[in-house]
Design a protein around this motif. Structure first.
Motif, mmCIF file in Angstrom:
data_model
loop_
_atom_site.group_PDB
_atom_site.id
_atom_site.type_symbol
_atom_site.label_atom_id
_atom_site.label_comp_id
_atom_site.label_asym_id
_atom_site.label_seq_id
_atom_site.Cartn_x
_atom_site.Cartn_y
_atom_site.Cartn_z
ATOM 1 N N ILE A 82 31.405 20.760 19.328
ATOM 2 C CA ILE A 82 31.871 21.986 19.990
ATOM 3 C C ILE A 82 31.196 23.211 19.384
ATOM 4 N N ALA A 83 31.052 23.217 18.057
ATOM 5 C CA ALA A 83 30.379 24.338 17.396
ATOM 6 C C ALA A 83 28.916 24.426 17.830
ATOM 7 N N ALA A 84 28.244 23.277 17.909
ATOM 8 C CA ALA A 84 26.852 23.260 18.367
ATOM 9 C C ALA A 84 26.746 23.777 19.795
ATOM 10 N N PHE A 85 27.726 23.445 20.624
ATOM 11 C CA PHE A 85 27.722 23.910 22.012
ATOM 12 C C PHE A 85 27.868 25.432 22.083
ATOM 13 N N ILE A 86 28.845 25.973 21.370
ATOM 14 C CA ILE A 86 29.104 27.412 21.430
ATOM 15 C C ILE A 86 27.933 28.205 20.856
ATOM 16 N N ILE A 87 27.455 27.786 19.684
ATOM 17 C CA ILE A 87 26.336 28.487 19.053
ATOM 18 C C ILE A 87 25.065 28.333 19.895
ATOM 19 N N GLY A 88 24.837 27.119 20.406
ATOM 20 C CA GLY A 88 23.644 26.876 21.205
ATOM 21 C C GLY A 88 23.616 27.662 22.488
ATOM 22 N N ILE A 89 24.753 27.745 23.176
ATOM 23 C CA ILE A 89 24.816 28.519 24.418
ATOM 24 C C ILE A 89 24.537 29.993 24.134
ATOM 25 N N SER A 90 25.131 30.533 23.087
ATOM 26 C CA SER A 90 24.905 31.943 22.735
ATOM 27 C C SER A 90 23.444 32.193 22.386
ATOM 28 N N TRP A 91 22.870 31.295 21.585
ATOM 29 C CA TRP A 91 21.456 31.451 21.202
ATOM 30 C C TRP A 91 20.535 31.354 22.405
ATOM 31 N N ARG A 92 20.809 30.385 23.275
ATOM 32 C CA ARG A 92 19.954 30.194 24.448
ATOM 33 C C ARG A 92 20.016 31.408 25.372
ATOM 34 N N TRP A 93 21.197 31.967 25.534
ATOM 35 C CA TRP A 93 21.348 33.122 26.421
ATOM 36 C C TRP A 93 20.633 34.348 25.865
ATOM 37 N N ARG A 94 20.653 34.501 24.554
ATOM 38 C CA ARG A 94 20.045 35.680 23.934
ATOM 39 C C ARG A 94 18.531 35.560 23.818
ATOM 40 N N THR A 95 18.012 34.356 23.738
ATOM 41 C CA THR A 95 16.585 34.190 23.448
ATOM 42 C C THR A 95 15.774 33.555 24.569
ATOM 43 N N ASP A 96 16.429 32.925 25.547
ATOM 44 C CA ASP A 96 15.659 32.156 26.526
ATOM 45 C C ASP A 96 16.275 32.246 27.920
ATOM 46 N N PHE A 149 20.614 22.899 24.861
ATOM 47 C CA PHE A 149 19.184 22.778 24.606
ATOM 48 C C PHE A 149 18.460 22.007 25.711
ATOM 49 N N THR A 150 19.133 21.810 26.830
ATOM 50 C CA THR A 150 18.560 21.097 27.962
ATOM 51 C C THR A 150 18.729 21.927 29.227
ATOM 52 N N ARG A 151 18.262 21.365 30.342
ATOM 53 C CA ARG A 151 18.400 22.065 31.622
ATOM 54 C C ARG A 151 19.838 22.091 32.127
ATOM 55 N N LEU A 152 20.746 21.397 31.442
ATOM 56 C CA LEU A 152 22.139 21.377 31.861
ATOM 57 C C LEU A 152 22.799 22.754 31.784
ATOM 58 N N VAL A 153 22.171 23.706 31.106
ATOM 59 C CA VAL A 153 22.752 25.049 31.023
ATOM 60 C C VAL A 153 22.895 25.685 32.397
ATOM 61 N N HIS A 154 22.144 25.193 33.383
ATOM 62 C CA HIS A 154 22.228 25.800 34.713
ATOM 63 C C HIS A 154 23.615 25.612 35.327
ATOM 64 N N ALA A 155 24.425 24.713 34.756
ATOM 65 C CA ALA A 155 25.783 24.517 35.270
ATOM 66 C C ALA A 155 26.629 25.770 35.093
ATOM 67 N N PHE A 156 26.247 26.661 34.177
ATOM 68 C CA PHE A 156 27.004 27.884 33.929
ATOM 69 C C PHE A 156 26.389 29.090 34.624
ATOM 70 N N SER A 157 25.459 28.861 35.519
ATOM 71 C CA SER A 157 24.799 29.960 36.225
ATOM 72 C C SER A 157 25.255 29.956 37.681
ATOM 73 N N ALA A 158 26.366 30.596 37.939
ATOM 74 C CA ALA A 158 26.876 30.702 39.306
ATOM 75 C C ALA A 158 26.309 31.964 39.945
ATOM 76 N N PRO A 159 25.802 31.892 41.172
ATOM 77 C CA PRO A 159 25.212 33.072 41.840
ATOM 78 C C PRO A 159 26.285 34.033 42.324
ATOM 79 N N VAL A 160 27.068 34.583 41.372
ATOM 80 C CA VAL A 160 28.194 35.444 41.737
ATOM 81 C C VAL A 160 27.714 36.722 42.416
ATOM 82 N N GLY A 161 26.609 37.294 41.924
ATOM 83 C CA GLY A 161 26.147 38.560 42.469
ATOM 84 C C GLY A 161 25.409 38.461 43.775
ATOM 85 N N TYR A 162 25.199 37.240 44.262
ATOM 86 C CA TYR A 162 24.401 37.073 45.486
ATOM 87 C C TYR A 162 25.049 37.752 46.690
#
Length: 259
Positions: free
Chosen positions: A17-31, A203-216
């Motif tokens: 869970i810690a790896a998930f939370i830290i990884g998501i934050s890092w990925r959003w800020r850097t990539d 750290f994979t393409r699975l992060v797209h699951a949290f990208s909902a096109p809300v602003g569309y």
């Protein structure tokens, strides 16, 4: 209880869970530019049109089923008059249908990625790791459902007395690993595979699951200019036009209307 079992049912989930939370934050800020599905639809679309909806819609109902089974205590369903037998049918039948859809969709996606050379060449190392762990989590869960719920007797295995309270207590930092001791091995494998997938998720393409096109739906319209060479420009008056003689103005008006 051995030290390994304590690690497996206490420390390991917390680390994931810690790896998930830290990884998501890092990925959003850097990539953020890499926060995408890396779609391969341009290489092949026939199998994708069939397998992708089957997989994704199946996963939606699988996730809903997991949330209901793990988050809602057994005492709540009993309080509203839902018996164990009724709950078992409500959870097992839709869950099995959703599981079949996910497994078939995953098989189609894997076959497409392996059989189509262009799609295979576009598959990165992280994609291969992701598919391996995703397949392990899905297949172990499907096997656990079939062996303990579908073919495990009229009432199946009541995970709401062991796995569900174990997870809820774990999330509030009140670990009770003893609840996992008598859990069938199929569910234990599924839990470990699921938390491992959660750890590598950011750290994979699975992060797209949290990208909902809300602003569309609220974005402004895209305005295109006409490329028709026969289209006449819209005339507009400008307050910055130079002062012209009356004759020049009449000549300009005549040329405009003549056009």
């Amino acid at each position: 209880m051995s030290n390994f079992e304590t690690f497996l049912w206490v420390a390991f989930p917390w680390l994931c869970i810690a790896a998930f939370i830290i990884g998501i934050s890092w990925r959003w800020r850097t990539d953020q530019f890499g926060w995408t599905t890396h779609s391969s639809q341009i290489y092949e679309s026939k199998l994708l049109r069939l397998s992708s909806p089957l997989f994704h819609w199946g996963m939606v109902f699988v996730v809903i089923g997991h949330l209901m089974g793990l988050a809602i205590p057994k005492s709540w369903t009993s309080a509203v008059g839902i018996s164990d037998a009724a709950y078992h049918l409500i959870a097992t039948i839709p869950g099995t249908i959703a599981g079949v859809a996910v497994v078939l969709g995953l098989i189609g996606l894997l076959y497409r990625r392996i059989a189509n050379r262009t799609v295979f060449l576009s598959t990165s190392k992280s994609d291969k790791v992701m598919y391996l762990l995703l397949g392990a989590a899905i297949l172990s869960g499907f096997i656990a459902t079939l062996s303990t719920q579908v073919f495990g007797g009229p009432h199946g295995y009541d995970y709401r007395e062991t796995i569900s309270p174990w997870l809820r207590q774990l999330l509030i930092f009140n670990a009770q690993p003893e609840l996992m001791m008598d859990v069938p091995w199929e569910f234990k494998v599924h839990v470990v595979a699921g938390f491992t997938l959660i750890a590598v998720w950011p750290f994979t393409r699975l992060v797209h699951a949290f990208s909902a096109p809300v602003g569309y739906t609220t974005r402004p319209y895209v305005v295109y200019r006409s490329r028709d060479i026969t289209a006449r420009p819209v005339r507009h008056d400008s307050g910055w036009d130079p002062v012209r003689s009356v004759k020049t103005q009449h000549d300009d008006e005549a040329r405009w209307h003549g056009a």
